[in-house]
Design a protein around this motif. Structure first.
Motif, PDB file in Angstrom:
ATOM      1  N   GLU A  79     -14.607  -1.690 -11.655  1.00 44.41           N
ATOM      2  CA  GLU A  79     -13.440  -1.613 -10.764  1.00 44.41           C
ATOM      3  C   GLU A  79     -12.372  -0.690 -11.340  1.00 44.41           C
ATOM      4  OE1 GLU A  79     -11.568  -5.400  -9.913  1.00 44.41           O
ATOM      5  OE2 GLU A  79      -9.726  -4.431  -9.240  1.00 44.41           O
ATOM      6  N   ARG A 102     -11.086   3.021  -9.991  1.00 45.50           N
ATOM      7  CA  ARG A 102      -9.692   3.169  -9.554  1.00 45.50           C
ATOM      8  C   ARG A 102      -8.942   4.196 -10.400  1.00 45.50           C
ATOM      9  NH1 ARG A 102      -8.051  -2.042  -9.766  1.00 45.50           N
ATOM     10  NH2 ARG A 102      -8.553  -2.520  -7.611  1.00 45.50           N
ATOM     11  N   ALA A 110     -16.104  -3.516  -4.517  1.00 44.07           N
ATOM     12  CA  ALA A 110     -15.429  -4.190  -3.405  1.00 44.07           C
ATOM     13  C   ALA A 110     -13.935  -4.300  -3.696  1.00 44.07           C
ATOM     14  CB  ALA A 110     -16.032  -5.571  -3.181  1.00 44.07           C
ATOM     15  N   SER A 111     -13.588  -4.580  -4.947  1.00 48.44           N
ATOM     16  CA  SER A 111     -12.166  -4.707  -5.287  1.00 48.44           C
ATOM     17  C   SER A 111     -11.477  -3.345  -5.323  1.00 48.44           C
ATOM     18  CB  SER A 111     -12.009  -5.416  -6.637  1.00 48.44           C
ATOM     19  OG  SER A 111     -12.415  -6.763  -6.531  1.00 48.44           O
ATOM     20  N   ASP A 136     -12.432  -0.757  -3.647  1.00 47.48           N
ATOM     21  CA  ASP A 136     -12.475  -0.368  -2.226  1.00 47.48           C
ATOM     22  C   ASP A 136     -12.426   1.146  -2.006  1.00 47.48           C
ATOM     23  OD1 ASP A 136     -13.025  -1.312   0.280  1.00 47.48           O
ATOM     24  OD2 ASP A 136     -10.926  -1.492   0.885  1.00 47.48           O
ATOM     25  N   ARG A 187     -15.234   2.270   3.745  1.00 43.77           N
ATOM     26  CA  ARG A 187     -14.998   1.530   2.496  1.00 43.77           C
ATOM     27  C   ARG A 187     -15.839   0.251   2.420  1.00 43.77           C
ATOM     28  NH1 ARG A 187     -10.405   3.346   0.090  1.00 43.77           N
ATOM     29  NH2 ARG A 187      -9.235   4.866   1.328  1.00 43.77           N
ATOM     30  N   PRO A 188     -16.063  -0.225   1.177  1.00 42.83           N
ATOM     31  CA  PRO A 188     -16.817  -1.479   1.021  1.00 42.83           C
ATOM     32  C   PRO A 188     -16.234  -2.638   1.837  1.00 42.83           C
ATOM     33  CG  PRO A 188     -16.602  -0.398  -1.108  1.00 42.83           C
ATOM     34  CD  PRO A 188     -15.788   0.407  -0.130  1.00 42.83           C
ATOM     35  N   SER A 189     -14.901  -2.699   1.965  1.00 44.73           N
ATOM     36  CA  SER A 189     -14.307  -3.823   2.705  1.00 44.73           C
ATOM     37  C   SER A 189     -14.635  -3.761   4.194  1.00 44.73           C
ATOM     38  CB  SER A 189     -12.786  -3.840   2.506  1.00 44.73           C
ATOM     39  OG  SER A 189     -12.222  -2.620   2.950  1.00 44.73           O
ATOM     40  N   GLN A 190     -15.100  -2.587   4.692  1.00 38.70           N
ATOM     41  CA  GLN A 190     -15.519  -2.504   6.088  1.00 38.70           C
ATOM     42  C   GLN A 190     -17.002  -2.866   6.230  1.00 38.70           C
ATOM     43  OE1 GLN A 190     -13.645   1.592   5.913  1.00 38.70           O
ATOM     44  NE2 GLN A 190     -13.566   1.223   8.120  1.00 38.70           N
ATOM     45  N   ARG A 212     -14.518 -11.221  -3.409  1.00 39.45           N
ATOM     46  CA  ARG A 212     -13.694 -10.042  -3.682  1.00 39.45           C
ATOM     47  C   ARG A 212     -13.088  -9.435  -2.411  1.00 39.45           C
ATOM     48  NH1 ARG A 212     -13.719  -7.837  -8.761  1.00 39.45           N
ATOM     49  NH2 ARG A 212     -14.511  -9.351 -10.246  1.00 39.45           N
ATOM     50  N   VAL A 213     -13.662  -9.765  -1.251  1.00 35.59           N
ATOM     51  CA  VAL A 213     -13.076  -9.286   0.014  1.00 35.59           C
ATOM     52  C   VAL A 213     -12.529 -10.456   0.832  1.00 35.59           C
ATOM     53  CG1 VAL A 213     -14.412  -7.149   0.153  1.00 35.59           C
ATOM     54  CG2 VAL A 213     -15.378  -9.252   1.097  1.00 35.59           C
ATOM     55  N   LYS A 247     -10.103 -12.203  -4.079  1.00 29.59           N
ATOM     56  CA  LYS A 247      -9.052 -11.756  -3.165  1.00 29.59           C
ATOM     57  C   LYS A 247      -8.143 -12.912  -2.795  1.00 29.59           C
ATOM     58  CE  LYS A 247      -7.983  -8.868   0.674  1.00 29.59           C
ATOM     59  NZ  LYS A 247      -8.459  -8.166   1.854  1.00 29.59           N
TER      60      LYS A 247
END
Ligand code: FES
Length: 568
Positions: A106, A110, A135-136, A138, A249-252, A285-286, A563
């Motif tokens: 992560e 980032r 996922a974090s 993103d 993105r992973p969150s989608q 994480r999401v 999250k």
């Protein structure tokens, strides 16, 4: 710059952004890149090759292929190392370091300037760690799997890590093999690069990564040594460039619906118990919760379709030849959410509609004629496990499912090692073996010790399975009537800590229950006398781990990385 791209992302802070970019470009130029290359979108490649990870030994070739794909699609590939977790090389267990790797992944995604990332992993904990970290962070991400090892012929039968490892070891312990024979078998169990050859944790997590939509369609089961694995790597590199442009993105992709699809597949493939923990951590994480009650509902309506060891007979390479995870997904279609997006940019439904229909029915059975009628995993609850426990019923003996037994208790792994084979151990075949203090906060970090060996004196008389109960995990390649992940664990004073040899325990898989038959007054006395087994670590990662790790039903993630805070 409102939306910086490529090397202009996340500038090092010198108090002058233009100077920072100028300095970064000049240093990047020292690596021999042209100005044209440095202006391209950057695809990071999180790579986990290590001399301590046999499963990843082909990664240099795989990463070359990823880079080829990135360059062909107009991107600049820059690989970076992260921690690697080789399952059998880590002490006390790789599980302790999954969250450390997730933090590494992560933070490096980032902190470094990348528009997308290809996550290259495979061995048990590496894929969950990479998916948790991605996922974090993103940032658009594609998971590229190592691929499974090949089984190899040995004395007329195929062998592959690691269900066969356990079968032969049990035979050796029971006196059925000589020291020379087991040594020869040792040299023939794991013979190629890649992850364990059966539906163990690595293969389960690969199947889950593809089902979630984080790995390209059709890539989970390709053997590590197959040329298609290199083509999958090239395609993953290409797709990462497309994802960078689309900003998908992973969150989608990792959503409540895709997580539910992944649970369906986990059940239908007779997947590893460990995957429940890892999928819970990834979803956490999401902000997507997984309830064990929901797992039970889904387990009752999701048959096991895949005939792979340890539940069945075949190997992961057979699943690839039989049609791969796509063949399983097509069978499960009526039970899946088809509107989920995948890293290919299309929905799961569009993917399945476009796929050819070939399937080898010896390996992937149809939904109306399954390999087993119900899903592979069930959660149990009761006075022994108020927070839940897991049983892999597809790899267990149904004759032991509705039983009451006498507990034979081992207080720790050291106690187990010291006494399990003692000739004077007071144990009978219908007793329940209970292991305490092997959970997340035990000091052993929840090792794969739940597959308690059958006491040698019973093994020699032909006993092959017994009810075994612990707060530990079990390798995805193992089998037996084994109750795992008992929560709350013994090391925090859960009911498991209070069990004594001679107590009665009642197991009912039909009722989804596991109960300790001891009256409350006696339990209160034992609770008052209970003391934590180990003093907490005072420094370093071990201290952080002990302070922050959550119980199994929360994925054993750190409390500050999810999250949302767990509600329980
Ligand atoms: Fe790496 Fe089994 S040891 S997947």
């Amino acid at each position: 710059m409102s939306d910086p791209r490529g090397l202009a992302r996340g500038l090092t802070n010198y108090g002058d952004a233009d100077f920072s970019l100028y300095l970064r470009r000049s240093f990047a130029t020292s690596m021999g890149y042209s100005r044209e290359m440095l202006a391209r979108p950057v695809v990071g490649i999180a790579q986990s090759a290590s001399g301590f990870n046999n499963c990843h030994r082909h990664f240099p070739e795989l990463i070359d292929a990823v880079k080829r794909g990135v360059v062909a699609a107009g991107g600049l590939p820059l690989d970076f190392p992260t921690i690697s977790l080789g399952e059998v090389f880590l002490s006390p267990t790789s599980m302790m370091f999954r969250n450390l790797m997730a933090i590494d992944v992560e933070e490096m995604i980032r902190a470094q300037p990348m528009d997308a990332v290809v996550l290259v992993g495979g061995c048990d904990k590496t894929v969950p760690a990479q998916l948790m970290g991605a996922a974090s962070a993103d940032v658009p991400a594609v998971q590229l799997l190592a691929g499974p090892m090949m089984p190899m012929a040995y004395h007329g039968e195929r062998l592959g890590a690691c269900t066969d490892c356990r079968r032969f070891w049990a035979k050796y312990r029971a006196g059925g093999l000589s020291a020379t024979e087991i040594q020869e078998i040792e040299g023939n169990l794991a013979t190629t690069a890649g992850t364990c050859a059966v539906m163990g944790t690595a293969s389960t997590m690969a199947s889950i990564a593809e089902t979630l939509g984080m790995a390209l369609p059709g890539t989970a089961a390709i053997p590590a040594v197959h040329a298609d694995r290199l083509r999958a790597a090239e395609a993953s590199g290409r797709q990462a460039v497309a994802l960078a442009a689309a900003k998908l993105r992973p969150s989608q992709i990792i959503t409540a619906k895709s997580v539910e699809n992944a649970l369906r597949v986990l059940l239908a493939i007779g997947g590893s118990t460990n995957a429940i923990i890892h999928l819970t951590a990834i979803a956490g994480r999401v902000g997507v919760p997984i309830s064990l009650e929901r797992l039970n509902e889904m387990s009752d309506s999701t048959p096991v379709l895949v005939d792979l060891k340890p539940t069945g007979q075949h190997y992961m390479s057979d699943l690839h030849a039989a049609g791969g995870v796509g063949a399983v997904l097509r069978e499960l279609k009526p039970l899946l959410h088809l509107d989920c997006l995948t890293v290919s940019g299309e929905t799961l439904g569009a993917r399945l509609a476009a796929e050819p229909g070939w399937v080898d029915r010896a390996v992937v059975r149809p939904l109306d004629d399954p390999y087993q009628k119900q899903g592979g995993l069930v959660a149990l609850f009761g006075s022994l496990a108020p927070g839940g426990a897991i049983l892999k019923r597809s790899a267990a003996d149904p004759a032991l499912f509705e039983r009451e037994g006498r507990a034979v208790v081992f207080a720790s792994l050291d106690d187990l090692a010291a006494r399990i084979d003692a000739p004077d151990l007071d144990v009978k075949p219908d007793d329940f073996l209970v292991l305490q203090n092997a959970g997340p906060k035990s000091g052993y970090a929840m090792p794969e010790a739940g597959y308690l060996p059958i006491p040698a004196k019973l093994a020699r008389t032909g006993v092959k399975d017994m009810v075994r109960i612990s707060d530990a995990r079990m390798s995805g390649t193992a089998y037996g009537t084994i109750v795992l992940h008992v929560s709350p664990e013994a090391a925090v004073g859960g009911p498991l800590a209070l069990v004594k040899t001679g107590d009665r325990i009642r197991l009912s898989v039909a009722q989804r229950s596991i109960n300790l038959i001891v009256d409350e007054a006696e339990l209160s006395r034992r609770r008052a006398a209970w003391r934590a087994p180990t003093p907490p670590p005072t420094r370093g990662y071990a201290k952080l781990y002990m302070q922050s790790v959550l119980q199994a039903e929360h994925g054993c993630d750190f409390d500050f990385l999810r999250k949302q805070e767990p509600t329980a």
